[in-house]
Design a protein around this motif. Structure first.
Motif, PDB file in Angstrom:
ATOM      1  N   ASP A   7       0.845  -1.209   0.000  1.00 41.09           N
ATOM      2  CA  ASP A   7       0.000   0.000   0.000  1.00 41.09           C
ATOM      3  C   ASP A   7       0.874   1.252   0.000  1.00 41.09           C
ATOM      4  O   ASP A   7       0.611   2.215  -0.725  1.00 41.09           O
ATOM      5  N   SER A   8       1.937   1.213   0.847  1.00 37.83           N
ATOM      6  CA  SER A   8       2.840   2.372   0.910  1.00 37.83           C
ATOM      7  C   SER A   8       3.472   2.613  -0.452  1.00 37.83           C
ATOM      8  O   SER A   8       3.567   3.749  -0.916  1.00 37.83           O
ATOM      9  N   LEU A  39       2.301   1.815  -3.379  1.00 38.12           N
ATOM     10  CA  LEU A  39       1.312   2.349  -4.331  1.00 38.12           C
ATOM     11  C   LEU A  39       1.109   3.851  -4.107  1.00 38.12           C
ATOM     12  O   LEU A  39       1.041   4.628  -5.054  1.00 38.12           O
ATOM     13  N   ILE A  40       1.048   4.237  -2.833  1.00 41.38           N
ATOM     14  CA  ILE A  40       0.829   5.664  -2.531  1.00 41.38           C
ATOM     15  C   ILE A  40       2.064   6.472  -2.956  1.00 41.38           C
ATOM     16  O   ILE A  40       1.950   7.526  -3.593  1.00 41.38           O
ATOM     17  N   GLN A  48       2.217   6.869  -6.668  1.00 41.56           N
ATOM     18  CA  GLN A  48       1.261   7.866  -7.150  1.00 41.56           C
ATOM     19  C   GLN A  48       1.735   9.287  -6.829  1.00 41.56           C
ATOM     20  O   GLN A  48       1.661  10.179  -7.663  1.00 41.56           O
ATOM     21  N   ASN A  70       1.263   5.278   7.512  1.00 35.77           N
ATOM     22  CA  ASN A  70       0.580   4.022   7.174  1.00 35.77           C
ATOM     23  C   ASN A  70       0.710   3.095   8.376  1.00 35.77           C
ATOM     24  O   ASN A  70       1.804   2.697   8.748  1.00 35.77           O
ATOM     25  N   THR A  88      -3.431   6.335   7.287  1.00 32.60           N
ATOM     26  CA  THR A  88      -4.030   5.279   6.474  1.00 32.60           C
ATOM     27  C   THR A  88      -3.651   3.930   7.088  1.00 32.60           C
ATOM     28  O   THR A  88      -2.951   3.873   8.084  1.00 32.60           O
ATOM     29  N   HIS A 129      -5.484  -0.315   1.824  1.00 35.13           N
ATOM     30  CA  HIS A 129      -5.744  -0.351   0.370  1.00 35.13           C
ATOM     31  C   HIS A 129      -6.529   0.887  -0.063  1.00 35.13           C
ATOM     32  O   HIS A 129      -7.595   0.759  -0.672  1.00 35.13           O
ATOM     33  N   THR A 156      -5.291   3.948  -1.644  1.00 36.47           N
ATOM     34  CA  THR A 156      -4.491   4.942  -2.374  1.00 36.47           C
ATOM     35  C   THR A 156      -5.365   6.111  -2.847  1.00 36.47           C
ATOM     36  O   THR A 156      -5.005   7.279  -2.709  1.00 36.47           O
ATOM     37  N   HIS A 157      -6.517   5.726  -3.402  1.00 34.09           N
ATOM     38  CA  HIS A 157      -7.454   6.709  -3.954  1.00 34.09           C
ATOM     39  C   HIS A 157      -7.832   7.771  -2.898  1.00 34.09           C
ATOM     40  O   HIS A 157      -7.709   8.967  -3.123  1.00 34.09           O
ATOM     41  N   ARG A 168      -8.802   2.432  -9.433  1.00 29.10           N
ATOM     42  CA  ARG A 168      -7.994   1.245  -9.135  1.00 29.10           C
ATOM     43  C   ARG A 168      -7.514   0.518 -10.376  1.00 29.10           C
ATOM     44  O   ARG A 168      -6.570  -0.250 -10.300  1.00 29.10           O
TER      45      ARG A 168
END
Ligand code: SF4
Length: 464
Positions: A31-32, A34-35, A38, A59, A88, A117, A119-120, A151
């Protein structure tokens, strides 16, 4: 939160910096990543200290009591040191006493709290409290902002910085020379993204074609096999990883160096999308020289013709600058002829605007503001004509479309994109309600659709 439009900072403003604390298990780490990916794709920098950050993301982990304590302490530290904190991860989803949110009960001043999960949602909170940076010459997104990446597509950044010194650009002075990410890391991240449900991977960097130049194309490892840090190997392997997931790989910021010709057969084979985003900026050799761009207009024309021979379905997208200092009417006309002759499928154009600190600001004969705008409008009229003609040739074809939006399972239609449309910067495919009653459309899934019409930059299609 429902606002999906991100505000941007003005060009030339300091790059916003985000601090990141990552706690927990490997899933939390993904998750980290992905963030962070982005954040990086949108131009945010990361800060190693609380003090140097404009805000901090924590996180968290909520698995055992020790982990809960560690996470709550980390949030407390970040609030004390920095003050602006987004939380998060698993702890963010935990209830406190009496049913409220545990993190909010313990730390009421956090800016936002999400579960894992997310990111959005995290990016939405970042945009709200720290506007994303914008550079009109290098962003993949329009100046009015970016819709949050859903996603089913994701950006994959393969390098940072740039070895060129284009006179209108200050990126190398801010981010330094090209630094390629290790190929093993890039490929691992790509596979994780596909495993997480990503159906379209957008490869980005300042100069995708130069991938690996800085490390002399050294051999790295992925999945126990040697693989070279160079564009061809990267693209081929990404295509192979994407195949079992039925996912798309799209390439952005590809400069027309000769070795790009090797990539085009991979597109013809269907391994990666036959789509190239090539930021050409101009066609006239003298303007390109003043811009200090790497290739001449004449060669670009030949190169594009060669790509079309190798892969007739290839779509070429590019961005251009109108009214660059010293641009004469003849030079501008050269650009218009180029767009007509090269049949650029998707073209964007900026009127030249001086960026603080750019060398081009000192060049002789600046073009008056009104003329820059006028040329931009003339350019867009020509480019739109070419684009519309090309779109019309698709009427009657059956295309694969990735669904981006389909309220009520698409019973009233939806919106998607074909291989020819990158998210946010190109047109879309407007999907009509399916004729078959049993047919549904789902966001993030592919559908076949018959193109029945065009509408400006868009196609209109009937799902089949
Ligand atoms: S290629 Fe030119 S425009 Fe692109 S980042 Fe490098 S210096 Fe800037």
């Amino acid at each position: 939160m429902s606002d999906t439009t991100a505000p941007t900072t003005p060009a030339g403003a300091a790059t916003p910096k985000v601090g990141f604390v990552s706690l927990g298990c490997p899933k939390a780490l993904t998750d980290s990543e992905l963030i962070l990916t982005q954040l990086s794709a949108e131009g945010y920098a990361t800060s190693k200290s609380y003090a140097g950050a404009d805000l901090v993301i924590v996180n968290t982990c909520g698995f055992i009591d020790d982990a809960v304590k560690e996470s709550l302490d980390a949030i407390g530290d970040a609030l004390a040191e920095n003050g602006k904190v987004i939380v998060t991860g698993c702890l963010g989803a935990r209830e406190g006493e009496g049913g409220g949110n545990l993190v909010r009960q313990m730390h009421p001043s956090v800016l936002a709290v999400t579960g894992p999960h997310a990111t959005h949602e995290v990016m939405e909170a970042v945009h709200q409290h720290l506007p994303k940076p914008h550079d009109p010459f290098t962003d993949l997104v329009p100046p009015q902002g970016i819709k949050l990446t859903p996603r089913h597509y994701a950006y994959l950044k393969i390098s940072e910085g740039c070895n060129h010194r284009c006179t209108f650009c200050i990126i190398p002075s801010m981010r330094g020379d090209l630094v390629s990410r290790p190929i093993g890391d890039v490929l691992t991240e790509a596979r994780k993204l596909f495993e997480a449900g990503v159906k379209e991977l957008l490869v980005v960097s300042q100069d995708t074609s130069a991938y690996g130049v800085d490390v002399k194309y050294r051999t790295g490892f992925w999945d126990g096999k040697p693989v070279k840090t160079r564009l061809f190997d990267l693209v081929r392997t990404l295509g192979e990883i994407a195949k079992p997931f039925g996912a798309w790989v799209r390439l952005h910021y590809v400069y027309p160096y000769p070795h790009v010709d090797e990539i085009v057969p991979l597109m013809a084979e269907g391994l990666v999308l036959p789509y190239l985003d090539v930021p050409l900026q101009h066609s006239h050799p003298d303007v390109l020289k003043r811009m200090k761009r790497p290739a001449s207009g004449e060669k670009n024309l030949e190169r594009i013709a060669r790509w079309r021979e190798l892969c007739p379905q290839i779509v070429v997208r590019s961005t251009f600058i109108a009214g660059f200092p010293g641009e004469t009417e003849a030079e501008f006309e050269h650009l218009l002829d180029f767009v007509r002759e090269a049949r650029i499928d998707r073209a964007g154009c900026f009127a030249y605007s001086p960026v603080d600190g750019a060398v081009a600001n000192t060049l002789a004969d600046p073009v008056p503001d009104a003329l820059r705008e006028e040329r931009r409008a003339r350019f867009m009229a020509v480019a739109e004509q070419v684009s519309a003609e090309k779109l019309r040739t698709r009427v009657g074809a059956n295309m694969q479309v990735l669904v981006d939006s389909a309220p009520g399972l698409g019973k009233k239609g939806g919106v998607g994109r074909s291989y020819a449309d990158a998210p946010e910067i190109d047109g879309v495919v407007r999907l009509l309600p399916p004729e078959k009653i049993s047919k549904t459309l789902k966001v993030g899934e592919f559908t076949r659709a018959r193109i029945v019409d065009t509408d400006g930059h868009d196609l209109v299609a009937l799902p089949v």
